[in-house]
Motif scaffolding. Structure first.
Motif, PDB file in Angstrom:
ATOM      1  N   PHE A 218     -69.873  12.205 -63.353  1.00 36.12           N
ATOM      2  CA  PHE A 218     -69.072  13.420 -63.230  1.00 36.12           C
ATOM      3  C   PHE A 218     -69.298  14.332 -64.432  1.00 36.12           C
ATOM      4  O   PHE A 218     -69.324  13.870 -65.573  1.00 36.12           O
ATOM      5  CB  PHE A 218     -67.583  13.083 -63.151  1.00 36.12           C
ATOM      6  N   LYS A 219     -69.430  15.607 -64.179  1.00 38.88           N
ATOM      7  CA  LYS A 219     -69.430  16.569 -65.269  1.00 38.88           C
ATOM      8  C   LYS A 219     -68.026  16.640 -65.852  1.00 38.88           C
ATOM      9  O   LYS A 219     -67.045  16.274 -65.213  1.00 38.88           O
ATOM     10  CB  LYS A 219     -69.895  17.936 -64.772  1.00 38.88           C
ATOM     11  N   LEU A 220     -67.954  17.144 -67.069  1.00 35.14           N
ATOM     12  CA  LEU A 220     -66.686  17.112 -67.797  1.00 35.14           C
ATOM     13  C   LEU A 220     -65.553  17.760 -67.025  1.00 35.14           C
ATOM     14  O   LEU A 220     -64.458  17.202 -66.918  1.00 35.14           O
ATOM     15  CB  LEU A 220     -66.847  17.798 -69.160  1.00 35.14           C
ATOM     16  N   ASP A 221     -65.779  18.934 -66.452  1.00 34.92           N
ATOM     17  CA  ASP A 221     -64.708  19.644 -65.750  1.00 34.92           C
ATOM     18  C   ASP A 221     -64.166  18.817 -64.589  1.00 34.92           C
ATOM     19  O   ASP A 221     -62.944  18.742 -64.384  1.00 34.92           O
ATOM     20  CB  ASP A 221     -65.208  20.995 -65.241  1.00 34.92           C
ATOM     21  N   LYS A 222     -65.054  18.199 -63.839  1.00 29.39           N
ATOM     22  CA  LYS A 222     -64.616  17.396 -62.695  1.00 29.39           C
ATOM     23  C   LYS A 222     -63.906  16.132 -63.160  1.00 29.39           C
ATOM     24  O   LYS A 222     -62.917  15.697 -62.563  1.00 29.39           O
ATOM     25  CB  LYS A 222     -65.816  17.043 -61.819  1.00 29.39           C
ATOM     26  N   TYR A 223     -64.415  15.539 -64.229  1.00 26.77           N
ATOM     27  CA  TYR A 223     -63.782  14.335 -64.775  1.00 26.77           C
ATOM     28  C   TYR A 223     -62.361  14.640 -65.243  1.00 26.77           C
ATOM     29  O   TYR A 223     -61.414  13.905 -64.939  1.00 26.77           O
ATOM     30  CB  TYR A 223     -64.617  13.805 -65.931  1.00 26.77           C
TER      31      TYR A 223
END
Length: 330
Positions: A218-223
């Motif tokens: 996951f990219k940071l925003d999604k995480y």
């Protein structure tokens, strides 16, 4: 203020800009919180070991801190000769292992330098597991891990971390994202049992093989969005004596979590109890706790707020800096 030199390994951090993390006050990985705390009490200069061994003159610092893992990258190189030759002050050794360390991890430092402390993230309180002399054990002191993500700095002017605002728009019941590893059989069983349980709906389980990491991580925003907008976050290490950054992350984000029962994972402080509120001991216990908290989520909110408050009291660079200053001054 004190003048401190921090000698770190450089090869391991090819994917992490160590100086950027420090200069931007980011609380990243095992060294992030330590460096932030040191900055509250000292002027700190960082130097890679590869640059340190090029020095031609003695260095003059009040204290020197050395990342013990430099031996991983410099096996067969007589770096201890340079440390011994150019360091005349007392030193602390940063033992950033997620396991109990052994004599091989420290014997070169202990033999050749004036070591007054070993700084250990999430030190196991049961010192009997460390097979070393009692006079060395008396030099063991605890620090804490940083975060897995790095984009949230510490604001020294306000004396707090810059955090995202909790949205609490719950879109899922369970969230876990992590990489499969051969040594994490317990983790894999927990995930498989949870996936096979049809009674729990609305689960986000992102569990991927190492070879597929770039595709599935996951990219940071999604995480962050998934962590903040999930009722129950899972924190899984999957083997004994292991620490996971995810615990610090959910506490940092003031999110509710359940964690597997390995000592260093959930022993943030002496006040971090009762463990039965947030620790599960097997897959059946996990399923029971999930169903209970989904049906009684007001209790989960009370628990997460209590644990986050304890965490913020412990996870204070200024408070921890005073603790480190006392150690360094010994």
């Amino acid at each position: 203020m004190l003048e401190i030199l921090f000698i770190y390994r450089d090869k391991h951090f090819s994917n992490h800009n160590f100086l950027k993390i420090f200069e931007n006050n980011l609380c990243k990985l095992d060294f992030g919180f330590l460096l932030l705390s040191l900055k509250t009490i000292a002027n700190v200069k960082l130097i890679k070991l590869s640059d340190f061994i090029k020095l031609k003159t003695l260095i003059n610092y009040d204290h020197v801190i050395i990342d013990s893992k430099i031996h991983v990258d410099y096996q067969g190189i007589d770096y201890i000769h340079f440390l011994k030759k150019f360091i005349k002050s007392k030193v602390s050794i940063f033992l950033s292992y997620d396991r109990p360390f052994n004599n091989e991890d420290i014997h070169l430092f202990e033999k050749n330098l004036n070591v007054n402390s070993y700084l250990i993230p999430n030190l196991l309180k049961n010192l009997d597991i460390y097979k070393t002399e009692s006079d060395i054990k008396n030099k063991f002191y605890q620090t804490h891990y940083g975060l897995g993500f790095s984009e949230f700095p510490f604001d020294f002017s306000k004396r707090n971390f810059v955090k995202p605002k909790n949205q609490y728009e719950y879109k899922s019941n369970i969230f876990y994202s992590g990489e499969k590893r051969k040594g994490k059989q317990i983790r894999t069983k927990i995930i498989n049992d949870l996936l096979n349980d049809k009674s729990i709906k609305n689960k986000i389980i992102n569990y991927y093989d190492t070879k597929n990491q770039k595709k599935h991580v996951f990219k940071l925003d999604k995480y962050l969005e998934s962590t903040l907008n999930t009722r129950i976050n899972l924190v899984l290490a999957g083997n004994s004596n292991n620490i996971t950054y995810r615990l610090y992350e959910v506490l940092f984000l003031n999110s509710f979590f359940l964690i597997d029962p390995h000592f260093t994972n959930f022993k943030i402080s002496e006040s971090f109890y009762p463990f039965e509120d947030f620790v599960f001991y097997n897959s059946n216990d996990l399923i029971e706790k999930i169903n209970f908290y989904l049906d009684n989520y007001e209790k989960a909110i009370l628990i997460k707020d209590r644990l986050s408050q304890i965490f913020e009291e412990v996870y204070d660079p200024y408070k921890h800096g005073k603790f480190l200053k006392e150690i360094i001054s010994l």
